[in-house]
Structures are given as C-alpha cells and as structure tokens.
Enzyme design. Structure first.
Site, mmCIF file in Angstrom:
data_model
loop_
_atom_site.group_PDB
_atom_site.id
_atom_site.type_symbol
_atom_site.label_atom_id
_atom_site.label_comp_id
_atom_site.label_asym_id
_atom_site.label_seq_id
_atom_site.Cartn_x
_atom_site.Cartn_y
_atom_site.Cartn_z
ATOM 1 N N GLU A 164 37.043 38.360 41.310
ATOM 2 C CA GLU A 164 37.619 37.542 40.240
ATOM 3 C C GLU A 164 38.133 36.193 40.729
ATOM 4 O O GLU A 164 38.260 35.259 39.935
ATOM 5 C CB GLU A 164 38.790 38.290 39.580
ATOM 6 C CG GLU A 164 38.440 39.671 39.067
ATOM 7 C CD GLU A 164 39.665 40.423 38.583
ATOM 8 O OE1 GLU A 164 40.589 39.776 38.033
ATOM 9 O OE2 GLU A 164 39.719 41.656 38.753
ATOM 10 N N ASP A 208 39.539 51.581 32.206
ATOM 11 C CA ASP A 208 39.709 51.391 33.649
ATOM 12 C C ASP A 208 41.192 51.301 33.962
ATOM 13 O O ASP A 208 41.971 50.731 33.198
ATOM 14 C CB ASP A 208 38.950 50.156 34.154
ATOM 15 C CG ASP A 208 39.389 48.864 33.511
ATOM 16 O OD1 ASP A 208 40.233 48.161 34.090
ATOM 17 O OD2 ASP A 208 38.853 48.547 32.434
#
Length: 285
Positions: free
Chosen positions: A181, A90
């Site tokens: 997150e 990623d």
C-alpha cells in the site's frame, strides 16, 4: 498653553464597486441547494436499500456509531448487486478478540464464506492474533487466506522468510497474499518493484502457487497493473459511486465500515469475482 486643534471626523466613503449577485449569501444558498440535490439523488438511488436498512436497524436495535445510514445503505446495495458472488471479510489484531462463532452474515442477510487474515508485517513482525484467528475461522467453516503487510523500506527476502516460517497453507486455503500500500522513502519505485518480485518469487517457489496481490486501485493502476501482469489482484476501492466489481479485480474490498456480529468496530468486506463453484477451483487443490 496651546489650544487643542479640532480635527474633522474622517468620512468613510462607500465603495463604488457593486456586489456581485453570486457573492456572499447567494453563494451560500447555492451551495446548500446543491447539497440538497446531492442528498436527494443519493436518497432516490438507494431508496430500496435505505428502506431495508432503516427497517433492519429498527428491528434489531443495533448501534452503528461507526457506520452512517447512507454508508450502511451502500453496503446493502452493493451486496445485493452481487448476490451470485461470494462474500468475505479481512481481519487483523486490530479487530481485537473476535467471537468467530457469531461471525456469519453482513446485514443479517448476506452469508460470509471466506476470511483474509493478516499473518505478518515486514521482516520480523507477526500479527498477535494470527494463530487464534486462523484456527477459529477454520473451525467455523471459513475459507482462509493469509496475507503479509509489505514494508517498502525493509529487505524483501527477509520479509518473505518471515511469512514462510509463520504460515502453513493446506488444501482448501487461498494462495498466499502480498499487501502493498505504501511508497518507499529510501529507494526508487523501480527498486520497490524489484523487491516485490523477489518476495513474490520466493513465496511462489515455497508454496508452489502464484500469490495474490492486494492494493488500492490508484496504486494498482499506477505501479502494479502492467508490471505484474499474470497475478491475481485484490483491490480496495471505497468510492461511494462504484457499485460493480471490475473484470480485472479478483476480489474487491468495497468498504471498511461494515458492522458484523462478533466483532467490535468497523470491518472490511470483500467480494469474490465469481461463483462459489469457481471459488472451489481457485483455492489450493
């Protein structure tokens, strides 16, 4: 004139307390021995991976300023244990200019097949490299997925709109991905969950498919696992001693320190919890 008075020197008394045999030098020696024991156990556990790693680095003379030899050995070990799975990376603008034609394998052995690419962040941010990375990754045969970095203190609907107007998904792409997150600073956890649901619902209605949710394992266990049952999860866990993907993780981001030709600096590597054939059924049809 008065004569100066002579004072007797102060007598320093020795402490009557006996020193513990476990204090000072003995504690230092004990800590050092424990450290050596840990290194020995780790070295034995990763003996095959270390042997390969040292040999590989010697043959190819690669610079690994961002990856220690132990970390590199762990990457090789984990990938070896998942040889029947599918591997991917990623990226975002933080990786700079990627030479996608060179991005093929990890450790010169394990084929990379998919790429998660950051598209947007918050209500108005578009990743500066998204269009370039998206087109070049596809040109070089990667299965691609676009993800949105969620900002807890910004309006969830505006964030969903930002992603929708930026990302066009086609047959063969991954479902949209929500990256959460951080904890909110100006709202409660319950309000955060309402916002996440609003984003997920709007994006699902637009693309006609349930999004994937990305988060760290602790965040996932504490706030997402029960409340967002039914969604697929992409979990980050870099624990040195975790070597197997868990059943409830669809994807596992197990390191952020891989070295890949064509990319400057460390890279995140992910494992899909399934075979290449299963992956073909999971992407948009």
């Amino acid at each position: 004139m008065r004569k100066p008075v002579k004072r007797k020197p102060t007598v320093k008394r020795k402490s009557s307390r006996k020193k513990s045999p476990f204090s000072g030098k003995f504690l230092s020696i004990g800590a050092f021995l424990l450290f050596l024991l840990f290194i020995g156990i780790a070295g034995y556990h990763y003996r095959e991976a270390l042997a390969y790693y040292f040999s590989f680095r010697s043959r190819h003379e690669l610079k690994t300023a961002n990856t220690t030899k132990i970390e590199g050995a762990r990457i090789f070990q984990v990938l070896s244990k998942h040889s029947s799975n599918v591997f991917g990376l990623d990226v975002s603008e933080y990786q700079g200019d990627i030479r996608w034609e060179e991005v093929k394998t990890v450790e010169d052995t394990f084929q990379l097949a998919f790429a998660f690419i950051r598209a947007t962040a918050g209500k108005d941010r578009i990743d500066a490299k998204f269009k370039h990375n998206w087109s070049k990754a596809k040109e070089n045969g990667f299965v691609c997925g676009a993800y949105h970095y969620y900002r807890p203190n910004e309006n969830s609907i505006k964030q969903a709109d930002n992603f929708i107007k930026t990302v066009t998904l086609k047959k063969g792409d991954f479902p949209p991905i929500l990256d959460i997150e951080n904890l909110p600073k100006t709202q409660s956890i319950d309000s955060l969950k309402v916002g996440l649901r609003r984003w997920l619902t709007k994006v699902e209605n637009h693309y006609g498919v349930k999004p994937i949710i990305y988060s760290g394992e602790s965040y996932y266990k504490d706030f997402l696992k029960k409340e967002f049952k039914g969604y697929s999860f992409w979990i980050a866990n870099y624990n040195f001693f975790v070597e197997q993907i868990k059943d409830d993780w669809l994807f596992w981001q197990f390191t952020e320190k891989a070295t890949i030709p064509g990319i400057k600096g460390p890279v995140d590597i992910n494992i899909y919890n399934g075979t290449p054939k299963m992956l073909n059924y999971f992407v948009l049809q």
